[in-house]
Design a protein around this motif. Structure first.
Motif, short mmCIF file in Angstrom:
data_model
loop_
_atom_site.label_atom_id
_atom_site.label_comp_id
_atom_site.label_asym_id
_atom_site.label_seq_id
_atom_site.Cartn_x
_atom_site.Cartn_y
_atom_site.Cartn_z
N GLU A 8 1.13 -1.88 -0.03
CA GLU A 8 0.10 -0.35 0.52
C GLU A 8 1.00 1.19 0.27
O GLU A 8 1.56 1.99 1.63
CB GLU A 8 -1.32 -0.38 1.29
CG GLU A 8 -2.06 1.38 1.34
CD GLU A 8 -3.20 0.42 0.42
OE1 GLU A 8 -3.37 1.90 -0.08
OE2 GLU A 8 -3.26 -0.85 -0.11
N ILE A 9 0.92 1.68 -1.60
CA ILE A 9 1.79 3.29 -1.84
C ILE A 9 1.36 4.36 -0.81
O ILE A 9 -0.17 5.04 -1.40
CB ILE A 9 1.68 3.59 -2.58
CG1 ILE A 9 2.88 2.23 -3.29
CG2 ILE A 9 2.70 4.88 -2.55
CD1 ILE A 9 3.68 1.82 -2.00
N ASP A 10 1.01 5.11 0.22
CA ASP A 10 0.25 5.58 1.20
C ASP A 10 0.98 7.25 1.31
O ASP A 10 0.74 8.16 1.58
CB ASP A 10 -0.68 5.47 1.40
CG ASP A 10 0.12 4.84 2.98
OD1 ASP A 10 1.53 5.37 3.38
OD2 ASP A 10 -0.61 4.72 4.08
N TYR A 11 2.00 7.40 1.30
CA TYR A 11 3.30 8.19 1.81
C TYR A 11 4.28 8.59 0.42
O TYR A 11 4.47 8.02 -0.31
CB TYR A 11 4.57 7.44 2.51
CG TYR A 11 4.99 8.34 3.25
CD1 TYR A 11 5.30 9.53 3.97
CD2 TYR A 11 6.60 7.49 4.35
CE1 TYR A 11 6.11 10.14 4.12
CE2 TYR A 11 7.54 8.23 4.33
CZ TYR A 11 7.73 9.34 4.22
OH TYR A 11 8.24 10.42 5.09
N MET A 12 4.55 9.80 0.46
CA MET A 12 5.60 10.82 -0.68
C MET A 12 5.78 11.91 0.01
O MET A 12 5.41 13.17 1.03
CB MET A 12 4.06 11.04 -1.93
CG MET A 12 5.00 12.10 -2.72
SD MET A 12 3.28 12.45 -4.12
CE MET A 12 4.44 13.12 -5.40
N ARG A 13 7.36 11.55 -0.40
CA ARG A 13 7.83 13.22 -0.16
C ARG A 13 8.49 13.32 -1.12
O ARG A 13 9.02 13.72 -2.53
CB ARG A 13 9.71 11.56 0.61
CG ARG A 13 9.37 11.07 1.62
CD ARG A 13 10.21 10.21 1.36
NE ARG A 13 11.86 11.49 2.23
CZ ARG A 13 11.94 11.07 3.42
NH1 ARG A 13 11.74 10.91 4.25
NH2 ARG A 13 13.24 12.69 3.65
N ILE A 14 8.15 14.84 -0.61
CA ILE A 14 8.18 16.44 -1.95
C ILE A 14 9.07 17.23 -1.26
O ILE A 14 9.31 17.38 -0.33
CB ILE A 14 7.24 16.89 -1.86
CG1 ILE A 14 5.72 15.62 -2.55
CG2 ILE A 14 7.44 18.04 -3.01
CD1 ILE A 14 4.56 16.34 -2.42
N LYS A 59 -1.87 9.42 1.70
CA LYS A 59 -2.19 10.19 2.55
C LYS A 59 -1.07 11.11 3.65
O LYS A 59 -1.35 11.84 4.14
CB LYS A 59 -2.72 9.36 4.13
CG LYS A 59 -3.83 8.57 3.13
CD LYS A 59 -4.54 7.82 3.66
CE LYS A 59 -4.92 6.70 3.24
NZ LYS A 59 -6.12 5.16 4.24
N LYS A 60 0.48 10.90 3.44
CA LYS A 60 0.99 11.69 4.66
C LYS A 60 2.28 12.29 3.29
O LYS A 60 2.52 11.36 2.75
CB LYS A 60 1.34 10.12 4.85
CG LYS A 60 0.65 10.21 6.17
CD LYS A 60 1.20 8.60 6.83
CE LYS A 60 0.95 7.16 5.79
NZ LYS A 60 0.74 5.85 6.59
N ILE A 61 2.53 13.73 3.56
CA ILE A 61 3.50 14.34 3.05
C ILE A 61 4.15 14.74 3.63
O ILE A 61 4.86 15.18 4.76
CB ILE A 61 2.51 15.53 2.28
CG1 ILE A 61 1.73 14.87 0.86
CG2 ILE A 61 4.04 16.37 1.18
CD1 ILE A 61 1.82 13.97 -0.02
#
Length: 321
Positions: A8-14, A59-61
């Motif tokens: 489940e991919i729910d986290y993105m680092r920007i 959901k999480k950044i």
């Protein structure tokens, strides 16, 4: 959204900038060339990416750099991203130099937590590692975040023959403070390939020799792969992110985006999918399709333990922390 391996991919680092006010030798030494500003995504473009990513289950950044607080308006961006439907958490990674200045504004804009990179508590060694005099400012920043009730994690990268003896002093930050100290094995990316890491399995043994048997801390501390322990009498916890000898790819839940709009599914490999053109012609549907494609292409595992298999050649500063 699940990738092709069912994760489940729910986290993105920007990453919002490649610029930084420090010059840490394993990340961004003097002489590095900056990315032209016209190639870097605007805050409005970043928000569009997050809106489309949220529709896919992000959901999480985590806002990163370079150093995100050197980019004007970073706290306001945090507030913009907190408003996106579906986004439950926005956190920040920083070197801490400007954290005291911006802690109140970050809190007001809804920042959920902050990670502060700090590899030494010795002022002279700090300047040697980072190329700048800034230890006092970082310590003030950590305290300011705590004072504003922003949860803090201190990220430590130990290097042999550099700061490997400071593990105890840095661990002691968690004795009387409600923060986590996390030891991160040096990533063999960019300039990091030139430095010999201290492996966490060795460090854990030293901690047990110093403090006795550690108590596994199974509470949720964040979105990453750290394994945490409690030391009797400490207010905070100590964590380990062991990319080399504690491979956690089967639980990886993240993708990352560079400051220029390249979506990377794995730090180890050069493959990337750019959403910048789609953003600049206003094609949200195409941007979402590209993000979805990046998630679908996520490999089963990195190959950091086999340096010849690492295909990513760019420096961490241009990829994003």
């Amino acid at each position: 959204m699940k990738d092709s391996f069912g994760r489940e991919i729910d986290y993105m680092r920007i990453s919002i900038t490649d610029r930084c006010n420090l010059r840490c030798r394993y990340c961004m030494p003097d002489g590095i060339s900056w990315i032209p500003m016209e190639e870097i995504l605007t805050y409005e473009e970043i928000k569009v990416v997050v809106e489309e990513a949220a529709k896919l289950g992000i959901k999480k950044i985590k806002v990163t750099g370079g150093e995100p607080l050197v980019r004007l308006g970073c706290p306001a961006l945090v507030g913009m991203l907190k408003e996106v439907p579906g986004i439950e958490q926005v956190t920040l990674t920083t070197n801490g130099v400007y954290l005291a200045e911006y802690a109140e504004e970050l809190k007001r804009n809804g920042l959920d937590a902050v990670n502060v990179s700090l590899d030494t508590l010795d002022a002279e060694r700090f300047e040697k590692i980072t190329g700048r005099d800034g230890l006092d400012a970082v310590l003030e920043g950590i305290q300011a975040a705590l004072d504003h009730q922003i949860p803090v994690k201190v990220n430590v990268v130990l290097q042999k023959e550099e700061n490997e003896t400071e593990w105890k002093a840095l661990t002691e930050l968690a004795r009387n403070r409600k923060l986590d100290v996390r030891f991160i094995e040096m990533m063999p990316i960019g300039y990091g390939k030139r430095f010999e890491p201290v492996y966490n399995e060795v460090l854990l043994k030293k901690l047990k020799e110093e403090y006795g048997e550690l108590v596994p801390d199974t509470r949720k501390h964040g979105n990453g792969p750290a394994v945490y322990y409690q030391i009797p009498g400490f207010e905070g916890s100590v964590g380990f992110i062991s990319a080399i000898h504690g491979k956690f790819c089967d639980q990886c839940n993240r993708i990352r985006m560079t400051s220029t709009g390249d979506i990377k599914a794995c730090l180890c490999f050069e493959e990337r999918i750019s959403v910048r053109e789609a953003l600049r012609v206003g094609d949200r549907e195409e941007a979402r399709r590209l993000i979805e494609a990046a998630i679908s292409s996520k490999p089963a595992a990195h190959q950091f333990e086999k340096k010849e298999m690492i295909t990513e050649k760019r420096e961490m500063a241009s990829i994003g922390g």
